[in-house]
Design a protein around this motif. Structure first.
Motif, short mmCIF file in Angstrom:
data_model
loop_
_atom_site.label_atom_id
_atom_site.label_comp_id
_atom_site.label_asym_id
_atom_site.label_seq_id
_atom_site.Cartn_x
_atom_site.Cartn_y
_atom_site.Cartn_z
N LEU A 279 0.84 -1.21 0.00
CA LEU A 279 0.00 0.00 0.00
C LEU A 279 0.87 1.26 0.00
CD1 LEU A 279 -2.91 1.25 0.48
CD2 LEU A 279 -2.41 1.11 2.92
N GLY A 280 0.41 2.31 -0.68
CA GLY A 280 1.12 3.59 -0.64
C GLY A 280 2.41 3.54 -1.45
N ASP A 281 3.38 4.37 -1.05
CA ASP A 281 4.64 4.46 -1.81
C ASP A 281 5.32 3.10 -1.95
OD1 ASP A 281 4.28 7.15 -2.08
OD2 ASP A 281 6.05 7.75 -0.93
N ALA A 282 5.15 2.21 -0.98
CA ALA A 282 5.77 0.87 -1.07
C ALA A 282 5.26 0.14 -2.30
CB ALA A 282 5.44 0.06 0.18
N ALA A 283 4.01 0.38 -2.67
CA ALA A 283 3.42 -0.30 -3.82
C ALA A 283 3.65 0.44 -5.12
CB ALA A 283 1.91 -0.45 -3.59
N TRP A 284 3.54 1.79 -5.07
CA TRP A 284 3.40 2.52 -6.34
C TRP A 284 4.04 3.90 -6.30
CZ3 TRP A 284 -1.72 1.50 -3.91
CH2 TRP A 284 -2.12 2.53 -3.07
N CYS A 285 5.08 4.12 -5.58
CA CYS A 285 5.57 5.50 -5.40
C CYS A 285 5.49 6.30 -6.71
CB CYS A 285 7.00 5.49 -4.89
SG CYS A 285 7.59 7.15 -4.56
N VAL A 286 4.81 7.43 -6.65
CA VAL A 286 4.68 8.27 -7.85
C VAL A 286 5.66 9.44 -7.81
CG1 VAL A 286 2.27 7.69 -8.32
CG2 VAL A 286 2.80 9.63 -6.81
N GLY A 301 -5.80 3.30 1.42
CA GLY A 301 -6.20 2.68 2.69
C GLY A 301 -7.69 2.43 2.74
N TYR A 302 -8.44 3.39 2.22
CA TYR A 302 -9.90 3.26 2.20
C TYR A 302 -10.31 2.16 1.22
CZ TYR A 302 -14.79 4.24 1.19
OH TYR A 302 -16.15 4.12 1.01
N VAL A 303 -9.78 2.21 0.01
CA VAL A 303 -10.19 1.26 -1.04
C VAL A 303 -9.84 -0.18 -0.61
CG1 VAL A 303 -9.85 0.57 -3.45
CG2 VAL A 303 -10.06 2.98 -2.86
N LEU A 304 -8.70 -0.34 0.04
CA LEU A 304 -8.31 -1.67 0.50
C LEU A 304 -9.32 -2.19 1.54
CD1 LEU A 304 -6.28 -4.01 0.68
CD2 LEU A 304 -5.04 -2.70 2.43
N ALA A 305 -9.63 -1.36 2.54
CA ALA A 305 -10.55 -1.81 3.59
C ALA A 305 -11.95 -2.05 3.03
CB ALA A 305 -10.60 -0.78 4.71
N ALA A 306 -12.38 -1.18 2.11
CA ALA A 306 -13.72 -1.35 1.53
C ALA A 306 -13.77 -2.64 0.71
CB ALA A 306 -14.06 -0.15 0.64
#
Ligand SMILES: Cc1cc2nc3c(=O)[nH]c(=O)nc-3n(C[C@H](O)[C@H](O)[C@H](O)COP(=O)(O)OP(=O)(O)OC[C@H]3O[C@@H](n4cnc5c(N)ncnc54)[C@H](O)[C@@H]3O)c2cc1C
Length: 389
Positions: A279-286, A301-306
Motif C-alpha cells: 500500500l502507498g509508496d511501497a506499492a506505487w511510489c509516484v 487505505g480506504y479502497v483496501l478496507a472497503a
C-alpha cells in the motif's frame, strides 16, 4: 483466508494510518508496526486532492485538515530578483498547484492518528525481518521482528514507503529513477516571506522553492537534476544559483528535518501475495514530481478496507488493484520532455521556459494546465463501505 481478524500494518505514515483507520472501523483488530522509535511528525507540504478529499470527508476530518492548512494562497514563478514571472492558474474548482487542502505531512499524520479508533495498537522502534506464509501455526502470516518478537495475523499490510524492506523480501519490483533529487527542510521565516509558494528556476537544472506554513517558519525545497543519483555537496551544486539560495543553504545547515529524496517510481507487477498486500509508496511510489502521493496513500487505505469488507481476501485484493491501478498509472506516466522543461540546463532553456509559462498560463490554456495538477482524481466513484465500529 478470511476478511477479518488480526491485521498487522507495517509503516505508520499516511498509507499505514489510513489503512489502520478503515480496517479498524470495519472490524479488524489492528496493530501498526513503525520502525521509528516514536510517531513521525516531520515532513513538508503535501496536499489532499481528488478522491482523497472524499475519503477525508468520510473520516469526518476535512475541517481538522483545513484548520492545519499551511496558509498558502497560490503559486508564483519568480526571477532572480524575486519578481513574479508568472502566477500559476487555478482551475474552475479553485485548485491549482496550491491545493485548497494544503497541509504539512506531519500535521496530516497527526490528524489521522488522533482520529484512530482506540482499539488500534502501535508498536514503535521495531521492524519485520522475516515473513512466514505457510500457515502451519493456524494464522496465514507469521512475522518475526528485529526485537525477536513473533506476530501472527490474517493480513499483513506493507505501507513502509518507497524503500520498503518487507516489500523487497517478498516482491520483485521495478525501480525507475527519475534523475532528480529533492531536499526539503524548515528554515526561519523572514518578514519578506509571504503567503505564496515562490518557485525559482536557475540554470544547471536547479530549482529553489519557498512556501509558508502555519508554524511561523518557512518550508524550503531544493530540487535538481542528478543523473548518477549520488547526492552532491549542496553548496557546490547550488554555487551561483542566485535569488534566496544562500539563505536556504544556510538554513538547511541548522534545520533538524532535512528530508532528501532521490525520486524513484516503484512499479510492481502485483500488489498482493497470499495474505500480504502493498500500500502507498511501497506499492506505487509516484514521487513528488508526479504529485499526489499522500492523496493516493489516503485513498488506497480506504479502497483496501472497503474491498476487504465486501468479499474474500483474494477477490478483495484484485478489486483493490483494479480500482487503484488506473490512477497510479496515469500519474506515473510523465508527459514527454517534462524534465527538460522543468529543469532547464542553459540560459536559452530558461528563457524558453519563461515564454512557455506565459503561453501555458494564458487565458485559453490556463484551465487545462491547472487540470494537470488534478492527478489524484478518479474516473469512478469510491467503493461503498459500511463501518461497523
Ligand atoms: C518523516 C517523513 C517526511 C516526509 N517528508 C516529505 C516531504 O517533505 N515531501 C514529500 O513530498 N514527501 C514527504 N514524505 C513522503 C510522503 O509522506 C509519502 O510520499 C506519501 O505520503 C505516501 O506515504 P506512505 O505512507 O506510503 O509512505 P511514507 O510517508 O514514506 O511512510 C512510510 C512509513 O513507514 C515507516 N517504515 C519504513 N520502513 C519500515 C519498516 N521496515 N518497518 C516499519 N516501518 C517502516 C517509515 O518510518 C514511515 O513512517 C515524507 C515521509 C516521511 C516518513
Amino acid at each position: 483466508m478470511t476478511s477479518s481478524g488480526r491485521a498487522l500494518v507495517s509503516g505508520g505514515s499516511i498509507a499505514g494510518l489510513s489503512a489502520a483507520y478503515w480496517l479498524a472501523r470495519t472490524g479488524w483488530d489492528v496493530t501498526v508496526l513503525e520502525r521509528s522509535p516514536a510517531f513521525r511528525t516531520g515532513g513538508q507540504n503535501v496536499d489532499v486532492r481528488g478522491a482523497a478529499r472524499e475519503v477525508l470527508d468520510r473520516m469526518g476530518l476535512t475541517d481538522d485538515v483545513r484548520a492545519a492548512n499551511t496558509t498558502e494562497t497560490g503559486t508564483v514563478i519568480v526571477d532572480e530578483h524575486g519578481a513574479t514571472v508568472v502566477r500559476l492558474p487555478d482551475d474552475d474548482s479553485g485548485e491549482g498547484a496550491t491545493a485548497e487542502l494544503e497541509v504539512l505531512r506531519g500535521d496530516l499524520a497527526e490528524v489521522i492518528r488522533n482520529a484512530l479508533p482506540d482499539s488500534v495498537r502501535f508498536r514503535f522502534g521495531d521492524a519485520i525481518v522475516a515473513v512466514d506464509e505457510d500457515g502451519s501455526d493456524g494464522r496465514p502470516v507469521t512475522v518475526r521482528t528485529r526485537s525477536g518478537a513473533t506476530v501472527q495475523a490474517e493480513l499483513l499490510v506493507v505501507a513502509e514507503g518507497v524503500r520498503s524492506d518487507t516489500r523487497d523480501l517478498l516482491f520483485t519490483v521495478e525501480r525507475r529513477r527519475l534523475g532528480i533529487t529533492m531536499e526539503f527542510g524548515t528554515i526561519p521565516r523572514i518578514p519578506s516571506d509571504d503567503d505564496t509558494w515562490r518557485w525559482y528556476n536557475a540554470v544547471g537544472g536547479r530549482q529553489v522553492h519557498l512556501r509558508p506554513d502555519a508554524h511561523g517558519t518557512t518550508r524550503a525545497m531544493l530540487a535538481y537534476t542528478n543523473d548518477d543519483g549520488v547526492v552532491p555537496d549542496r553548496r557546490d551544486r547550488y554555487a551561483g544559483a542566485g535569488w534566496q539560495t544562500e539563505r536556504v543553504l544556510d538554513g538547511f545547515e541548522h534545520s533538524e528535518d532535512v528530508y532528501v529524496d532521490d525520486l524513484t517510481q516503484i512499479v510492481a507487477p502485483t500488489w498482493h501475495r497470499g495474505s500480504v498486500v502493498l500500500l502507498g509508496d511501497a506499492a506505487w511510489c509516484v514521487t513528488p514530481m508526479g504529485g499526489g502521493g499522500s492523496s493516493l496513500a489516503l485513498t488506497g487505505g480506504y479502497v483496501l478496507a472497503a474491498s476487504l469488507a465486501a468479499q474474500d481476501a483474494d477477490r478483495a485484493f484484485a478489486a483493490y488493484e483494479e480500482w487503484m491501478r488506473p490512477l497510479v498509472d496515469r500519474i506515473q506516466t510523465m508527459p514527454p520532455g517534462i524534465k527538460r522543461f522543468a529543469y532547464p540546463q542553459t540560459r536559452a532553456g530558461l528563457a524558453a521556459q519563461r515564454v512557455a509559462h506565459h503561453v501555458l498560463t494564458s487565458r485559453p490554456v490556463a484551465p487545462l494546465m491547472a487540470r494537470l495538477t488534478h492527478t489524484a482524481d478518479a474516473d469512478q466513484p469510491l467503493p461503498a463501505l459500511d463501518v461497523t465500529r
